[in-house]
Write an enzyme that holds these catalytic residues in place. Structure first.
Site, PDB file in Angstrom:
ATOM      1  N   THR A  49       0.947  -1.200   0.122  1.00 22.14           N
ATOM      2  CA  THR A  49       0.014  -0.131   0.022  1.00 22.14           C
ATOM      3  C   THR A  49       0.998   1.310  -0.139  1.00 22.14           C
ATOM      4  O   THR A  49       2.176   1.160  -0.214  1.00 22.14           O
ATOM      5  CB  THR A  49      -0.845  -0.039   1.345  1.00 22.14           C
ATOM      6  OG1 THR A  49      -0.100   0.200   2.490  1.00 22.14           O
ATOM      7  CG2 THR A  49      -1.463  -1.276   1.437  1.00 22.14           C
ATOM      8  N   CYS A  50       0.079   2.344  -0.005  1.00 24.03           N
ATOM      9  CA  CYS A  50       0.983   3.668   0.204  1.00 24.03           C
ATOM     10  C   CYS A  50       1.878   3.881   1.311  1.00 24.03           C
ATOM     11  O   CYS A  50       2.903   4.505   1.378  1.00 24.03           O
ATOM     12  CB  CYS A  50       0.196   4.779   0.035  1.00 24.03           C
ATOM     13  SG  CYS A  50      -0.989   5.043   1.280  1.00 24.03           S
ATOM     14  N   ASN A  51       1.539   2.932   2.244  1.00 21.29           N
ATOM     15  CA  ASN A  51       2.114   3.207   3.686  1.00 21.29           C
ATOM     16  C   ASN A  51       3.187   2.036   4.090  1.00 21.29           C
ATOM     17  O   ASN A  51       3.907   1.956   4.941  1.00 21.29           O
ATOM     18  CB  ASN A  51       1.340   3.237   4.757  1.00 21.29           C
ATOM     19  CG  ASN A  51       0.679   4.705   4.917  1.00 21.29           C
ATOM     20  OD1 ASN A  51       1.442   5.728   4.407  1.00 21.29           O
ATOM     21  ND2 ASN A  51      -0.387   5.031   5.216  1.00 21.29           N
ATOM     22  N   HIS A  95       1.589  -8.820  14.327  1.00 16.75           N
ATOM     23  CA  HIS A  95       1.765  -7.697  13.253  1.00 16.75           C
ATOM     24  C   HIS A  95       0.543  -7.866  12.521  1.00 16.75           C
ATOM     25  O   HIS A  95       0.016  -6.692  12.298  1.00 16.75           O
ATOM     26  CB  HIS A  95       3.026  -8.004  12.338  1.00 16.75           C
ATOM     27  CG  HIS A  95       3.304  -6.532  11.785  1.00 16.75           C
ATOM     28  ND1 HIS A  95       3.547  -5.151  12.077  1.00 16.75           N
ATOM     29  CD2 HIS A  95       3.252  -6.593  10.409  1.00 16.75           C
ATOM     30  CE1 HIS A  95       3.445  -4.727  11.062  1.00 16.75           C
ATOM     31  NE2 HIS A  95       3.314  -5.278  10.081  1.00 16.75           N
ATOM     32  N   ALA A 186      -8.241   6.655 -10.995  1.00 17.23           N
ATOM     33  CA  ALA A 186      -9.552   6.131 -10.781  1.00 17.23           C
ATOM     34  C   ALA A 186      -9.927   5.006  -9.880  1.00 17.23           C
ATOM     35  O   ALA A 186     -10.953   4.376  -9.809  1.00 17.23           O
ATOM     36  CB  ALA A 186     -10.626   5.999 -12.167  1.00 17.23           C
ATOM     37  N   GLU A 188      -9.396   3.198  -6.064  1.00 14.62           N
ATOM     38  CA  GLU A 188     -10.083   3.463  -4.543  1.00 14.62           C
ATOM     39  C   GLU A 188      -9.787   4.531  -3.998  1.00 14.62           C
ATOM     40  O   GLU A 188     -10.687   5.210  -3.099  1.00 14.62           O
ATOM     41  CB  GLU A 188      -9.878   2.096  -3.658  1.00 14.62           C
ATOM     42  CG  GLU A 188     -10.657   2.102  -2.476  1.00 14.62           C
ATOM     43  CD  GLU A 188     -10.250   0.905  -1.417  1.00 14.62           C
ATOM     44  OE1 GLU A 188     -10.945   0.508  -0.603  1.00 14.62           O
ATOM     45  OE2 GLU A 188      -9.459   0.164  -1.907  1.00 14.62           O
TER      46      GLU A 188
END
Length: 418
Positions: A49-51, A95, A186, A188
């Site tokens: 993900t972005c993180n 985790h 476009a 989520e």
């Protein structure tokens, strides 16, 4: 086989490193095939993900799986080492449970990460890399996340990244209603952010996407319009707010493009939010006057609102997670005994078949059934009791004491009688 997890996230690595290790959605299937195909892992799932970028796997040699990660991204393992964490079975389970419950997110208690993990597991399942061990881990992960949501207030008063994007824009412009907003992508994340901006009724909403059909579908939901990414050079100057989140591995908006747009705007300010990892907008754009460029890491302070209240719920969630980790480890331990149980039953079946064959031959010769059954029962008893009896007679000292205790427990013997 060992259950391990390794990776990096917004706590351990800056955006510049995270974007190098990201797995765009279209590369996930080939990455999973590469990891399992290289025999570095028997089972694998990748959450990107972005993180965070995290690899969960069942491997005989965890070091080989870790080396694969660096090699796949053409990076030096030594360069990654300061940012990576490596977790054993217990830590990996804890985790995974914490991440899915929103306890490890930039926005404490956010729910989007759970959907992202489920998407990652669906890909792994489709590619055939989700075996018994990882399936057991993630089915429990989803159950724990559901339990945490239902029994605690972890999601209360949270400010999402989508809402934070609007708050940032409002710090620069007096009112959203007078702005023209451009969304690049476009997916989520864009849909979430666009929904928050649309609620403020901006004067114009446009969705720019690689394929026009998907862009038009989202634009219709927002009462906006759509265009192709190829139209950006001629159109960028018209927009006051630009929010981008695509799966591109290379920047889509360069410094030169923005520089020309600002000049055409006669230096009216432009707010730009890059939520993509790897980044869609070149970092050098931040050097331009009248451009306010923010990345996913830059909005961390805004999403801290309400965190203190959610921290109490987080502590309650940690108690639930500890209990569920213990249960998962118990399940793993049971799995370790499965091969021995299977071998023991196979040996018992071999002895049974051998004794039965001998009994059938005796019956075929016309020997009395009672005599055959008596011989069969004695043969089975002797064969099944021979291994423990022999082990006991050969053992000495502490080993013999331990065997006596074990056999007494296995055969439910009264310890005082042995």
């Amino acid at each position: 086989m060992h259950l391990v997890a390794f990776g990096l996230n917004h706590h351990t690595a800056p955006l510049a490193i995270r974007e190098k290790l990201a797995f765009p959605a279209e590369t996930l299937p080939s990455a999973l095939a590469s990891l399992v195909g290289s025999h570095a892992a028997r089972e694998a799932a990748i959450v990107s993900t972005c993180n965070r970028t995290e690899v969960y796997c069942a491997a005989n040699d965890p070091d080989a799986a870790l080396a694969w990660l660096a090699a796949f991204h053409h990076m030096d393992a030594a360069e990654l080492a300061p940012y990576l964490y490596r977790l054993d079975a217990s830590s990996a389970a804890r985790h995974a449970f914490r991440v899915a419950s929103g306890l490890d997110s930039m926005v404490l208690g956010e729910t989007q990460i759970l959907g992202q993990i489920k998407d990652a597991i669906r890909v792994a399942e489709h590619e055939g890399t989700l075996g018994t061990m990882l399936n057991g881990l993630f089915q429990r992960t989803f159950a724990v996340a559901k339990e945490v949501r239902s029994k605690t207030a972890i999601g209360a008063s949270s400010v999402s990244m989508a809402a934070a994007a609007v708050k940032l824009a409002e710090q620069i412009f007096p009112t959203i209603s007078e702005l023209k907003v451009l969304f690049i992508g476009a997916g989520e994340m864009i849909e979430l952010v666009a929904t928050h901006f649309a609620a403020r009724n901006p004067s114009c909403i446009t969705v720019a996407n690689r394929t026009l059909e998907r862009g038009e579908k989202l634009a219709a939901q927002l009462n906006g319009n759509a265009m192709l990414l190829s139209e950006l050079p001629e159109s960028l100057a018209r927009y006051d707010v630009v929010v981008s989140s695509t799966a591109s591995t290379l920047p889509i908006v360069g410094k030169g493009l923005v520089e020309r747009a600002i000049k055409a705007r006669r230096h009216r300010p432009m707010f730009m939010l890059d939520l993509a990892v790897p980044r869609d907008i070149e970092a050098e754009v931040a050097e331009l006057n009248d451009v306010f460029l923010y990345s996913v890491d830059d909005i961390a302070n805004i999403v801290e609102v309400g965190r203190e209240a959610r921290q109490v719920a987080a502590e309650q969630a940690e108690v639930i997670i500890r209990e569920r980790v213990d249960e998962f480890l118990g399940w793993l331990k049971q799995r370790d005994s499965v091969p021995t149980i299977r071998a023991l039953r196979d040996e018992g079946e071999r002895i049974r078949r051998h004794a039965l064959d001998a009994a059938l031959k005796q019956l075929a010769k016309g020997e009395p059934a009672e005599q055959v059954l008596e011989a069969l029962s004695k043969q089975l008893t002797n064969k099944l009791l021979h291994p423990p009896t022999q082990a006991l007679s050969q053992a000495r000292g502490d080993e013999q004491d331990a065997l006596i205790d074990t056999i007494a427990r296995l055969y439910r013997l009264n310890r005082s009688d042995v």
